[in-house]
Design a protein around this motif. Structure first.
Motif, PDB file in Angstrom:
ATOM      1  N   MET A 196     -42.972  61.326 138.252  1.00  0.00           N
ATOM      2  CA  MET A 196     -43.121  62.681 138.784  1.00  0.00           C
ATOM      3  C   MET A 196     -42.482  63.677 137.833  1.00  0.00           C
ATOM      4  O   MET A 196     -41.390  63.424 137.293  1.00  0.00           O
ATOM      5  CB  MET A 196     -42.458  62.789 140.152  1.00  0.00           C
ATOM      6  N   THR A 242     -34.427  59.646 134.289  1.00  0.00           N
ATOM      7  CA  THR A 242     -34.716  61.081 134.318  1.00  0.00           C
ATOM      8  C   THR A 242     -34.761  61.677 132.920  1.00  0.00           C
ATOM      9  O   THR A 242     -34.154  61.155 131.981  1.00  0.00           O
ATOM     10  CB  THR A 242     -33.665  61.831 135.154  1.00  0.00           C
ATOM     11  N   SER A 295     -34.657  64.437 141.446  1.00  0.00           N
ATOM     12  CA  SER A 295     -34.420  63.219 142.212  1.00  0.00           C
ATOM     13  C   SER A 295     -35.656  62.919 143.041  1.00  0.00           C
ATOM     14  O   SER A 295     -36.537  63.765 143.166  1.00  0.00           O
ATOM     15  CB  SER A 295     -33.185  63.367 143.116  1.00  0.00           C
ATOM     16  N   ARG A 296     -35.699  61.714 143.586  1.00  0.00           N
ATOM     17  CA  ARG A 296     -36.852  61.348 144.404  1.00  0.00           C
ATOM     18  C   ARG A 296     -36.395  60.504 145.582  1.00  0.00           C
ATOM     19  O   ARG A 296     -35.418  59.757 145.489  1.00  0.00           O
ATOM     20  CB  ARG A 296     -37.889  60.610 143.569  1.00  0.00           C
ATOM     21  N   ASN A 323     -38.362  57.892 147.744  1.00  0.00           N
ATOM     22  CA  ASN A 323     -39.641  57.190 147.895  1.00  0.00           C
ATOM     23  C   ASN A 323     -39.995  56.956 149.359  1.00  0.00           C
ATOM     24  O   ASN A 323     -41.168  56.878 149.709  1.00  0.00           O
ATOM     25  CB  ASN A 323     -39.604  55.876 147.131  1.00  0.00           C
ATOM     26  N   VAL A 350     -40.230  64.426 145.882  1.00  0.00           N
ATOM     27  CA  VAL A 350     -39.396  64.621 144.702  1.00  0.00           C
ATOM     28  C   VAL A 350     -38.762  66.001 144.795  1.00  0.00           C
ATOM     29  O   VAL A 350     -39.369  66.936 145.337  1.00  0.00           O
ATOM     30  CB  VAL A 350     -40.221  64.454 143.402  1.00  0.00           C
ATOM     31  N   CYS A 359     -45.300  70.861 140.447  1.00  0.00           N
ATOM     32  CA  CYS A 359     -45.016  69.440 140.555  1.00  0.00           C
ATOM     33  C   CYS A 359     -46.242  68.674 140.062  1.00  0.00           C
ATOM     34  O   CYS A 359     -47.373  69.117 140.265  1.00  0.00           O
ATOM     35  CB  CYS A 359     -44.730  69.108 142.019  1.00  0.00           C
TER      36      CYS A 359
END
Length: 123
Positions: free
Chosen positions: A34, A57, A70-71, A73, A78, A95
């Protein structure tokens, strides 16, 4: 198909903070890299930050130490935490998602894009 919806943009004074969110559809979100890009009026769309499925990252130099990607899941989301904002951070933030390995910096490597959210930083 993946659909991306950004939120969290707005107007903030220099030195302030915003957190952008990008909610993704699809059951394979966790396998996507992402990215966040931004585009100021009359300028190209530029890389801001990215996160791989592994959690690795990447940041453009101008935001290192100020922004954090950050994400989650489990939530197919995200985030981009933006601190110490500057007027030059003003742009539409997008995004993006990709299943491709390798380069995460180039917009052309991404298959899916959100509609964008405006971030305006006043001096």
């Amino acid at each position: 198909q993946v659909q991306l919806v950004e939120s969290g943009g707005g107007l903030v004074q220099a030195g302030g903070s915003l957190r952008l969110s990008c909610a993704a559809s699809g059951r394979t979100f966790s396998t996507y890299a992402m990215g966040w890009f931004r585009q100021a009026p009359g300028k190209e769309r530029n890389f801001v930050a990215a996160i791989r499925w592994s959690g690795t990252t990447y940041y453009t130099d101008s935001v290192k130490g100020r922004f954090a990607i950050s994400r989650d899941n489990a939530k197919n989301t995200v985030y981009l935490q933006m601190n110490s904002l500057k007027p030059e951070d003003t742009a539409v933030y997008y995004c993006a998602a990709t299943t491709r390995s390798g380069d995460v910096y180039s917009p052309g490597r991404y298959d899916y894009w959100g509609q964008g959210t405006q971030v305006t930083v006043s001096s």
